[in-house]
Design an enzyme around this catalytic site. Structure first.
Site: not given
Length: 184
Positions: A46, A57, A60, A86, A88-89, A149, A152, A160
């Site tokens: 995800r 983007r 674009h 990532s 956890s990195g 979640s 992500e 954005d």
């Protein structure tokens, strides 16, 4: 829990998490993107979907972008940028790829949920997102949402917001739309 309660909680978590993002780190990330010849994304799951949204983007906006692992990915050069998402990195595959990119003279931008991670030590810029990665019990941050979640979602929204900032400096939405897929 009702739908409205869930959305209220999620939006509250996002507001807290995004409010804690270091604006100077975001400006460093925007500068790296602006200076790059080619931009590559390395992310899975995800977090990968959210990262793909950012590089789409950037395409674009007229940037040359690639997703590692795709068959059309060219070689990486000294003026290129590798973006890694990532939580956890520390994912070995990502650390190895970042080390290789640095060996070619390129730059690395990291989106992570973990301060002082192995990838953070390699990256030229990192955006630390105060959200749990996959195992919430291993994180200092909490979320009502499952697994990563919040991390992500934050990648998507930070990406954005970065695009909006870059648009003010270089490109209009109309120009971006002209690069949108027309085979759909």
């Amino acid at each position: 829990m009702s739908f409205k309660d869930g959305t209220r909680i999620i939006l509250g978590e996002l507001e807290r998490t995004l409010g804690a993002v270091d604006e100077a780190a975001v400006e460093r990330a925007i500068a790296l993107i602006g200076d790059a010849d080619k931009i590559f994304l390395h992310a899975l799951g995800r977090a990968g979907f959210a990262g793909r949204s950012l590089v789409m983007r950037l395409m674009h906006m007229g940037r040359e972008v690639y997703v590692l692992g795709e068959t059309n990915t060219p070689n990486f050069g000294p003026d290129d940028l590798l973006i890694i998402c990532s939580g956890s990195g520390a994912t070995k595959q990502f650390v190895d790829t970042a080390t290789k990119a640095k060996g070619f003279g390129g730059k690395v931008l990291l989106f992570t949920a973990t301060k002082d991670s192995p990838l953070g030590q390699i990256a030229d810029a990192e955006i630390v997102i105060e959200a749990p990665s996959k195992r919430q019990s291993d994180s200092e941050f909490a979320s009502i949402q499952p697994m990563a979640s919040l991390f992500e979602q934050s990648i998507l929204l930070i990406g954005d917001a970065m695009v909006l900032a870059m648009m003010e400096r270089s490109v209009t939405g109309e120009a971006m739309f002209r690069r949108h897929s027309n085979l759909e």
